[in-house]
Design a protein around this motif. Structure first.
Motif, PDB file in Angstrom:
ATOM      1  N   ARG A 167       1.889 -13.309  31.804  1.00  0.00           N
ATOM      2  CA  ARG A 167       1.678 -13.311  30.431  1.00  0.00           C
ATOM      3  C   ARG A 167       2.523 -14.228  29.618  1.00  0.00           C
ATOM      4  NH1 ARG A 167      -2.689 -11.681  28.122  1.00  0.00           N
ATOM      5  NH2 ARG A 167      -2.678 -11.360  25.670  1.00  0.00           N
ATOM      6  N   ALA A 168       3.891 -13.829  29.455  1.00  0.00           N
ATOM      7  CA  ALA A 168       4.750 -14.513  28.677  1.00  0.00           C
ATOM      8  C   ALA A 168       4.757 -16.078  29.061  1.00  0.00           C
ATOM      9  CB  ALA A 168       6.345 -14.063  29.076  1.00  0.00           C
ATOM     10  N   SER A 169       4.702 -16.342  30.167  1.00  0.00           N
ATOM     11  CA  SER A 169       4.733 -17.592  30.578  1.00  0.00           C
ATOM     12  C   SER A 169       3.335 -18.493  30.219  1.00  0.00           C
ATOM     13  CB  SER A 169       4.490 -17.915  32.145  1.00  0.00           C
ATOM     14  OG  SER A 169       4.422 -19.152  32.428  1.00  0.00           O
ATOM     15  N   VAL A 170       2.082 -17.698  30.127  1.00  0.00           N
ATOM     16  CA  VAL A 170       1.064 -18.425  29.438  1.00  0.00           C
ATOM     17  C   VAL A 170       1.158 -18.506  27.999  1.00  0.00           C
ATOM     18  CG1 VAL A 170      -1.534 -18.153  29.080  1.00  0.00           C
ATOM     19  CG2 VAL A 170      -0.434 -17.546  31.474  1.00  0.00           C
ATOM     20  N   ASP A 171       1.739 -17.295  27.274  1.00  0.00           N
ATOM     21  CA  ASP A 171       1.762 -17.672  25.728  1.00  0.00           C
ATOM     22  C   ASP A 171       2.685 -18.364  25.524  1.00  0.00           C
ATOM     23  OD1 ASP A 171       0.498 -15.182  25.063  1.00  0.00           O
ATOM     24  OD2 ASP A 171       2.262 -13.702  25.532  1.00  0.00           O
ATOM     25  N   ALA A 172       3.943 -18.739  26.295  1.00  0.00           N
ATOM     26  CA  ALA A 172       4.798 -19.995  26.231  1.00  0.00           C
ATOM     27  C   ALA A 172       4.123 -21.370  26.108  1.00  0.00           C
ATOM     28  CB  ALA A 172       5.947 -20.056  26.891  1.00  0.00           C
ATOM     29  N   HIS A 173       3.089 -21.311  27.162  1.00  0.00           N
ATOM     30  CA  HIS A 173       2.271 -22.600  27.421  1.00  0.00           C
ATOM     31  C   HIS A 173       1.555 -22.759  26.328  1.00  0.00           C
ATOM     32  CE1 HIS A 173       0.483 -25.865  29.234  1.00  0.00           C
ATOM     33  NE2 HIS A 173      -0.589 -25.561  29.086  1.00  0.00           N
ATOM     34  N   LEU A 174       0.862 -21.730  25.569  1.00  0.00           N
ATOM     35  CA  LEU A 174      -0.363 -21.841  24.561  1.00  0.00           C
ATOM     36  C   LEU A 174       0.120 -22.152  23.389  1.00  0.00           C
ATOM     37  CD1 LEU A 174      -2.655 -18.660  25.765  1.00  0.00           C
ATOM     38  CD2 LEU A 174      -2.851 -21.276  26.103  1.00  0.00           C
ATOM     39  N   ALA A 175       1.498 -21.789  23.111  1.00  0.00           N
ATOM     40  CA  ALA A 175       2.266 -21.956  22.089  1.00  0.00           C
ATOM     41  C   ALA A 175       2.360 -23.682  21.790  1.00  0.00           C
ATOM     42  CB  ALA A 175       3.597 -21.432  21.856  1.00  0.00           C
ATOM     43  N   GLU A 176       2.445 -24.327  22.749  1.00  0.00           N
ATOM     44  CA  GLU A 176       2.409 -25.984  23.134  1.00  0.00           C
ATOM     45  C   GLU A 176       1.361 -26.663  23.270  1.00  0.00           C
ATOM     46  OE1 GLU A 176       5.635 -26.593  25.866  1.00  0.00           O
ATOM     47  OE2 GLU A 176       7.253 -25.275  24.840  1.00  0.00           O
ATOM     48  N   CYS A 177       0.355 -26.087  23.781  1.00  0.00           N
ATOM     49  CA  CYS A 177      -0.763 -26.732  24.243  1.00  0.00           C
ATOM     50  C   CYS A 177      -1.991 -26.567  23.482  1.00  0.00           C
ATOM     51  CB  CYS A 177      -0.999 -26.568  25.733  1.00  0.00           C
ATOM     52  SG  CYS A 177      -2.174 -27.420  26.582  1.00  0.00           S
ATOM     53  N   ASP A 178      -2.504 -27.568  22.842  1.00  0.00           N
ATOM     54  CA  ASP A 178      -3.777 -27.425  22.028  1.00  0.00           C
ATOM     55  C   ASP A 178      -4.967 -27.363  22.864  1.00  0.00           C
ATOM     56  OD1 ASP A 178      -2.465 -27.561  19.676  1.00  0.00           O
ATOM     57  OD2 ASP A 178      -2.853 -29.990  19.407  1.00  0.00           O
ATOM     58  N   GLN A 179      -4.822 -28.274  24.210  1.00  0.00           N
ATOM     59  CA  GLN A 179      -6.028 -28.206  25.064  1.00  0.00           C
ATOM     60  C   GLN A 179      -6.409 -26.778  25.506  1.00  0.00           C
ATOM     61  OE1 GLN A 179      -5.448 -31.005  28.299  1.00  0.00           O
ATOM     62  NE2 GLN A 179      -7.327 -30.485  29.465  1.00  0.00           N
ATOM     63  N   CYS A 180      -5.202 -26.003  25.885  1.00  0.00           N
ATOM     64  CA  CYS A 180      -5.460 -24.738  26.649  1.00  0.00           C
ATOM     65  C   CYS A 180      -5.837 -23.710  25.671  1.00  0.00           C
ATOM     66  CB  CYS A 180      -4.240 -24.222  27.325  1.00  0.00           C
ATOM     67  SG  CYS A 180      -3.971 -25.351  29.025  1.00  0.00           S
ATOM     68  N   ARG A 181      -5.139 -23.894  24.396  1.00  0.00           N
ATOM     69  CA  ARG A 181      -5.628 -23.034  23.282  1.00  0.00           C
ATOM     70  C   ARG A 181      -7.030 -22.990  22.881  1.00  0.00           C
ATOM     71  NH1 ARG A 181      -0.829 -24.485  20.894  1.00  0.00           N
ATOM     72  NH2 ARG A 181      -1.860 -25.907  19.523  1.00  0.00           N
ATOM     73  N   ALA A 182      -7.639 -24.354  23.313  1.00  0.00           N
ATOM     74  CA  ALA A 182      -9.188 -24.397  22.890  1.00  0.00           C
ATOM     75  C   ALA A 182      -9.728 -23.880  23.967  1.00  0.00           C
ATOM     76  CB  ALA A 182      -9.379 -26.061  22.995  1.00  0.00           C
ATOM     77  N   VAL A 183      -9.392 -23.981  25.530  1.00  0.00           N
ATOM     78  CA  VAL A 183     -10.013 -23.354  26.327  1.00  0.00           C
ATOM     79  C   VAL A 183     -10.034 -21.798  26.539  1.00  0.00           C
ATOM     80  CG1 VAL A 183      -9.791 -22.858  29.040  1.00  0.00           C
ATOM     81  CG2 VAL A 183      -9.382 -25.126  28.183  1.00  0.00           C
ATOM     82  N   VAL A 184      -8.887 -21.217  25.819  1.00  0.00           N
ATOM     83  CA  VAL A 184      -8.980 -19.700  25.466  1.00  0.00           C
ATOM     84  C   VAL A 184     -10.015 -19.412  24.337  1.00  0.00           C
ATOM     85  CG1 VAL A 184      -7.443 -17.966  24.854  1.00  0.00           C
ATOM     86  CG2 VAL A 184      -6.718 -19.555  26.417  1.00  0.00           C
ATOM     87  N   ALA A 185      -9.890 -20.266  23.400  1.00  0.00           N
ATOM     88  CA  ALA A 185     -11.229 -19.958  22.392  1.00  0.00           C
ATOM     89  C   ALA A 185     -12.627 -19.903  22.984  1.00  0.00           C
ATOM     90  CB  ALA A 185     -10.798 -20.901  20.951  1.00  0.00           C
ATOM     91  N   ASP A 186     -12.794 -20.931  23.780  1.00  0.00           N
ATOM     92  CA  ASP A 186     -14.187 -21.328  24.384  1.00  0.00           C
ATOM     93  C   ASP A 186     -14.476 -20.151  25.097  1.00  0.00           C
ATOM     94  OD1 ASP A 186     -14.451 -23.518  23.162  1.00  0.00           O
ATOM     95  OD2 ASP A 186     -14.108 -24.908  24.802  1.00  0.00           O
ATOM     96  N   LEU A 187     -13.496 -19.424  25.978  1.00  0.00           N
ATOM     97  CA  LEU A 187     -13.980 -18.597  26.841  1.00  0.00           C
ATOM     98  C   LEU A 187     -13.839 -17.164  26.011  1.00  0.00           C
ATOM     99  CD1 LEU A 187     -11.036 -18.794  29.633  1.00  0.00           C
ATOM    100  CD2 LEU A 187     -13.546 -19.097  29.908  1.00  0.00           C
TER     101      LEU A 187
END
Length: 64
Positions: free
Chosen positions: A22-42
């Motif tokens: 979870r910490a690894s994904v949190d760190a990635h989401l802090a830097e990645c607009d594309q993955c944040r958008a996927v999380v928002a869509d999900l």
């Protein structure tokens, strides 16, 4: 930036990841607009599915 963790984003939303993952994904989401958008869509899909699940599934009166 780390590789896109697309295969675990659903588990992330379900809070089914171990703390290090979870910490690894949190760190990635802090830097990645594309993955944040996927999380928002999900998350939006989950909200919509919940509404559909709670709705009455009767057919329309003019079905036939």
């Amino acid at each position: 930036m780390s590789p896109h963790p697309l295969d675990v984003l659903s588990d992330y939303l379900d809070d089914d990841l171990a703390p290090p993952a979870r910490a690894s994904v949190d760190a990635h989401l802090a830097e990645c607009d594309q993955c944040r958008a996927v999380v928002a869509d999900l998350a939006a899909l989950r909200r919509t599915a919940t509404v559909w699940r709670d709705a009455e599934a009767a057919p329309a009166a003019d079905l036939w």
